[in-house]
Design an enzyme around this catalytic site. Structure first.
Site, PDB file in Angstrom:
ATOM      1  N   ARG A 121      -1.947  20.112  23.010  1.00  0.00           N
ATOM      2  CA  ARG A 121      -3.262  19.655  22.499  1.00  0.00           C
ATOM      3  C   ARG A 121      -3.596  20.250  21.135  1.00  0.00           C
ATOM      4  NH1 ARG A 121      -5.013  19.884  28.083  1.00  0.00           N
ATOM      5  NH2 ARG A 121      -4.832  17.763  28.892  1.00  0.00           N
ATOM      6  N   LYS A 143      -3.600  13.899   6.594  1.00  0.00           N
ATOM      7  CA  LYS A 143      -3.175  12.626   7.199  1.00  0.00           C
ATOM      8  C   LYS A 143      -1.772  12.829   7.745  1.00  0.00           C
ATOM      9  CE  LYS A 143      -5.737   9.003   4.834  1.00  0.00           C
ATOM     10  NZ  LYS A 143      -5.655   7.848   3.917  1.00  0.00           N
ATOM     11  N   GLU A 185       2.368   8.890  -8.198  1.00  0.00           N
ATOM     12  CA  GLU A 185       1.154   9.405  -7.535  1.00  0.00           C
ATOM     13  C   GLU A 185       0.394  10.363  -8.460  1.00  0.00           C
ATOM     14  OE1 GLU A 185       0.235   8.160  -4.657  1.00  0.00           O
ATOM     15  OE2 GLU A 185       2.013   7.629  -3.483  1.00  0.00           O
ATOM     16  N   LYS A 227      -6.990  15.968  -5.490  1.00  0.00           N
ATOM     17  CA  LYS A 227      -6.860  15.573  -4.084  1.00  0.00           C
ATOM     18  C   LYS A 227      -7.772  16.438  -3.211  1.00  0.00           C
ATOM     19  CE  LYS A 227      -4.637  13.744  -0.348  1.00  0.00           C
ATOM     20  NZ  LYS A 227      -3.500  13.081   0.208  1.00  0.00           N
ATOM     21  N   GLU A 237     -12.081   9.381   5.262  1.00  0.00           N
ATOM     22  CA  GLU A 237     -12.063   8.082   4.562  1.00  0.00           C
ATOM     23  C   GLU A 237     -13.126   7.131   5.102  1.00  0.00           C
ATOM     24  OE1 GLU A 237      -7.976   7.076   3.611  1.00  0.00           O
ATOM     25  OE2 GLU A 237      -8.526   4.959   3.593  1.00  0.00           O
ATOM     26  N   ARG A 242     -12.308   8.706  -0.410  1.00  0.00           N
ATOM     27  CA  ARG A 242     -10.876   8.937  -0.178  1.00  0.00           C
ATOM     28  C   ARG A 242     -10.095   7.630  -0.317  1.00  0.00           C
ATOM     29  NH1 ARG A 242      -7.910  12.999   4.162  1.00  0.00           N
ATOM     30  NH2 ARG A 242      -5.818  12.550   3.377  1.00  0.00           N
ATOM     31  N   ASN A 246      -5.974   5.096  -2.424  1.00  0.00           N
ATOM     32  CA  ASN A 246      -5.116   3.949  -2.107  1.00  0.00           C
ATOM     33  C   ASN A 246      -4.967   3.002  -3.298  1.00  0.00           C
ATOM     34  OD1 ASN A 246      -4.772   4.827   0.553  1.00  0.00           O
ATOM     35  ND2 ASN A 246      -6.699   3.882   1.184  1.00  0.00           N
ATOM     36  N   HIS A 249      -2.031   0.726  -3.607  1.00  0.00           N
ATOM     37  CA  HIS A 249      -1.322   0.716  -2.330  1.00  0.00           C
ATOM     38  C   HIS A 249      -1.353  -0.644  -1.636  1.00  0.00           C
ATOM     39  CE1 HIS A 249      -1.127   4.956  -3.025  1.00  0.00           C
ATOM     40  NE2 HIS A 249      -0.576   5.210  -1.863  1.00  0.00           N
ATOM     41  N   HIS A 253       1.923  -2.168  -0.866  1.00  0.00           N
ATOM     42  CA  HIS A 253       2.280  -2.392   0.538  1.00  0.00           C
ATOM     43  C   HIS A 253       2.987  -3.753   0.694  1.00  0.00           C
ATOM     44  CE1 HIS A 253       1.703  -2.723   4.887  1.00  0.00           C
ATOM     45  NE2 HIS A 253       1.144  -3.890   4.679  1.00  0.00           N
ATOM     46  N   HIS A 267       8.350   4.252  -1.771  1.00  0.00           N
ATOM     47  CA  HIS A 267       6.891   4.120  -1.673  1.00  0.00           C
ATOM     48  C   HIS A 267       6.220   4.329  -3.042  1.00  0.00           C
ATOM     49  CE1 HIS A 267       2.828   4.519  -0.131  1.00  0.00           C
ATOM     50  NE2 HIS A 267       2.731   5.701  -0.727  1.00  0.00           N
TER      51      HIS A 267
HETATM   52  P1  NAD Z   1      10.993  12.149   1.840  1.00  0.00           P
HETATM   53  O1  NAD Z   1      10.316  13.163   2.644  1.00  0.00           O
HETATM   54  O2  NAD Z   1      11.790  11.100   2.531  1.00  0.00           O
HETATM   55  O3  NAD Z   1      11.929  12.888   0.775  1.00  0.00           O
HETATM   56  C1  NAD Z   1      12.706  12.099  -0.108  1.00  0.00           C
HETATM   57  C2  NAD Z   1      14.166  12.552  -0.129  1.00  0.00           C
HETATM   58  O4  NAD Z   1      14.257  13.754  -0.877  1.00  0.00           O
HETATM   59  C3  NAD Z   1      14.752  12.870   1.248  1.00  0.00           C
HETATM   60  O5  NAD Z   1      16.092  12.444   1.251  1.00  0.00           O
HETATM   61  C4  NAD Z   1      14.685  14.392   1.320  1.00  0.00           C
HETATM   62  O6  NAD Z   1      15.655  14.919   2.166  1.00  0.00           O
HETATM   63  C5  NAD Z   1      14.943  14.752  -0.110  1.00  0.00           C
HETATM   64  N1  NAD Z   1      14.398  16.023  -0.581  1.00  0.00           N
HETATM   65  C6  NAD Z   1      13.176  16.534  -0.306  1.00  0.00           C
HETATM   66  N2  NAD Z   1      12.969  17.630  -1.046  1.00  0.00           N
HETATM   67  C7  NAD Z   1      14.097  17.835  -1.766  1.00  0.00           C
HETATM   68  C8  NAD Z   1      14.480  18.799  -2.738  1.00  0.00           C
HETATM   69  N3  NAD Z   1      13.637  19.728  -3.162  1.00  0.00           N
HETATM   70  N4  NAD Z   1      15.721  18.711  -3.255  1.00  0.00           N
HETATM   71  C9  NAD Z   1      16.565  17.720  -2.866  1.00  0.00           C
HETATM   72  N5  NAD Z   1      16.248  16.764  -1.998  1.00  0.00           N
HETATM   73  C10 NAD Z   1      15.023  16.818  -1.450  1.00  0.00           C
HETATM   74  O7  NAD Z   1       9.995  11.340   0.881  1.00  0.00           O
HETATM   75  P2  NAD Z   1       8.597  11.678   0.185  1.00  0.00           P
HETATM   76  O8  NAD Z   1       8.514  10.752  -0.958  1.00  0.00           O
HETATM   77  O9  NAD Z   1       8.404  13.111  -0.029  1.00  0.00           O
HETATM   78  O10 NAD Z   1       7.541  11.244   1.295  1.00  0.00           O
HETATM   79  C11 NAD Z   1       7.413   9.909   1.701  1.00  0.00           C
HETATM   80  C12 NAD Z   1       6.593   9.886   2.960  1.00  0.00           C
HETATM   81  O11 NAD Z   1       5.305  10.448   2.683  1.00  0.00           O
HETATM   82  C13 NAD Z   1       6.352   8.505   3.515  1.00  0.00           C
HETATM   83  O12 NAD Z   1       6.616   8.511   4.894  1.00  0.00           O
HETATM   84  C14 NAD Z   1       4.866   8.262   3.263  1.00  0.00           C
HETATM   85  O13 NAD Z   1       4.287   7.435   4.250  1.00  0.00           O
HETATM   86  C15 NAD Z   1       4.337   9.649   3.324  1.00  0.00           C
HETATM   87  N6  NAD Z   1       3.063   9.866   2.627  1.00  0.00           N
HETATM   88  C16 NAD Z   1       2.080  10.509   3.289  1.00  0.00           C
HETATM   89  C17 NAD Z   1       0.878  10.763   2.652  1.00  0.00           C
HETATM   90  C18 NAD Z   1      -0.194  11.519   3.373  1.00  0.00           C
HETATM   91  O14 NAD Z   1      -1.304  11.647   2.850  1.00  0.00           O
HETATM   92  N7  NAD Z   1       0.094  12.074   4.533  1.00  0.00           N
HETATM   93  C19 NAD Z   1       0.684  10.356   1.326  1.00  0.00           C
HETATM   94  C20 NAD Z   1       1.724   9.709   0.667  1.00  0.00           C
HETATM   95  C21 NAD Z   1       2.919   9.455   1.323  1.00  0.00           C
HETATM   96  N1  GLY Z   2      -2.452   9.582   0.364  1.00  0.00           N
HETATM   97  C1  GLY Z   2      -3.699   9.010   0.721  1.00  0.00           C
HETATM   98  C2  GLY Z   2      -4.633   9.951   1.353  1.00  0.00           C
HETATM   99  O1  GLY Z   2      -4.304  11.086   1.585  1.00  0.00           O
HETATM  100  O2  GLY Z   2      -5.731   9.559   1.685  1.00  0.00           O
END
Ligand code: NAD
Ligand code: GLY
Length: 364
Positions: A121, A143, A185, A227, A237, A242, A246, A249, A253, A267
């Site tokens: 939990r 998020k 971003e 942020k 949001e 917040r 987007n 986005h 999307h 992305h």
């Molecule tokens: P990711 O986590 O897939 O990382 C991208 C690639 O880089 C992977 O292959 C990873 O292994 C590699 N990598 C990571 N750090 C590294 C480093 N320092 N050196 C070498 N390789 C490295 O991708 P991302 O772009 O970081 O994240 C994308 C995800 O984030 C999506 O799932 C998206 O939905 C999510 N997201 C979430 C939020 C939120 O607010 N929670 C906001 C934007 C995106």
């Molecule tokens: N990346 C969008 C949010 O955190 O709201």
């Protein structure tokens, strides 16, 4: 080292930013722990570069740890990934008072955050983002989510981390394409409400992407501060604040859906093209100067980010793309709120434009 706080009352937490912080992470984590033990979750790419470094730093402060290394990639953020991770945490004897460390990009951060929102939990977690996207966006704000066959991030929770530790030197090993996706971003914060920062991006974006550490440090600190401000003002949001995060986005999307959420379009790359389309749609509707939309397109093109349907590798018609937008999880009461703009740094949320208008624009 820079430090700032996400102000959320009892759930406030610090964000630490500094070159070499991974080597010092033990000193920041140990004081949070009820017992000198933690669990690190990461992926194979990040483990190869940084797991040992973090482990040594924890050991130096007398903190023992176990680690779980997942496959890199979006597919890990799934029911199967969540089941494996939560079962591992339970097998490790995780307690509610423990802090689990998410070491990696947004995939690891989102998955670990969600697992920690539900295991026993709820337990604590610490974000140690290693991609530019995660350092400027996903590690802050709580998020968390996994993807399901019906769509991305459809199952999740708001669960704030207890600490965010950003070491920009980790970007040295990040592939250039991933760096570019994260840079989209960064640019977004300028376009939302900070025209001066967009101008800074125009002047310094190329240097940042080429490895200039001062430019990286400035962009990360500036983005994270934006942020943190937005999350503090509208954590869940609900107030159209917040939602501005987007920007790009909804259009993006549609492009991601059309390219199958695959490596064809990351992305952040979809967000880049989406931000250009949002500005061009605003200009086409007389909301935003045409020159501002062109500045956005030109800057993203100059750093080799997708800046049009064609450069995003999409040649589908407007109706097809708008149909994807209709399935966006942001749809409320059958209407999709769009983030449009009156000019660079002047974005706003509106429900005044239907998807038929968007489809016609995309065909024009
Ligand atoms: P990711 O986590 O897939 O990382 C991208 C690639 O880089 C992977 O292959 C990873 O292994 C590699 N990598 C990571 N750090 C590294 C480093 N320092 N050196 C070498 N390789 C490295 O991708 P991302 O772009 O970081 O994240 C994308 C995800 O984030 C999506 O799932 C998206 O939905 C999510 N997201 C979430 C939020 C939120 O607010 N929670 C906001 C934007 C995106
Ligand atoms: N990346 C969008 C949010 O955190 O709201």
């Amino acid at each position: 080292m820079e430090s700032l706080t996400v102000e959320l009352g009892a759930r406030s937490y610090p964000i630490l930013i500094g070159d070499g912080l991974l080597e010092a992470i033990g000193g920041h984590v140990a004081p949070l722990l009820k017992r000198p033990r933690t669990m690190i979750v990461t992926d194979t790419h990040v483990a190869d570069h940084y797991l040992r470094r973090v482990g040594v730093a924890l050991g130096n402060e007398g903190v023992s740890f176990s680690s779980f290394v997942l496959e890199p990639g979006e597919a890990t953020k799934s029911w199967a990934g969540l089941a494996r991770l939560t079962e591992w945490l339970i097998g490790e004897g995780v307690e509610r008072g423990d802090h689990v460390i998410a070491l990696g990009g947004g995939v690891i951060g989102d998955l670990v955050g969600f697992a920690c929102s539900i295991v026993k939990r709820g337990c604590n977690f610490i974000q140690v983002p290693t991609t530019l996207l995660a350092q400027v966006d996903s590690s802050v704000g709580g998020k968390t989510a996994i993807n399901v066959p019906a769509g991305k991030n459809l199952i999740g929770a708001f669960h704030q981390p207890a600490l965010v530790v950003i070491d920009p030197t980790t970007l040295a090993t990040l592939p250039r394409r991933e760096l570019g996706a994260g840079y989209a971003e960064v640019v977004k914060y300028g376009l939302i409400d900070d025209a001066d920062f967009f101008a800074w991006c125009e002047a310094n974006g190329a240097a940042l992407l080429a490895g200039d550490s001062a430019a990286r440090a400035y962009a990360i600190a500036h983005s994270v501060a934006a942020k943190a401000r937005i999350v503090a003002a509208d954590e869940r949001e609900t107030q159209d604040i917040r939602a501005l995060l987007n920007l790009g986005h909804s259009f993006g999307h549609a492009l991601e859906a059309e390219t199958g959420y695959s490596d064809r379009l990351l992305h952040g790359e979809a967000v880049a093209a989406g931000m250009v389309l949002a500005h061009q749609f605003s200009a086409a509707n007389g909301l935003c100067p045409v020159g501002d939309a062109e500045r956005v397109r030109a800057h993203l093109a100059s750093v080799d980010l997708p800046h049009s349907l064609a450069s995003a590798g999409v040649n589908s018609d407007g109706a097809t793309l708008a149909a994807h937008m209709a399935h966006d999880k942001k749809v409320r009461g059958g209407k999709l709120p769009l983030i449009l703009t009156r000019g660079i740094g002047q974005s706003f949320v509106t429900e005044d434009y239907g998807l038929d208008a968007v489809a016609a624009f995309l065909d024009s």
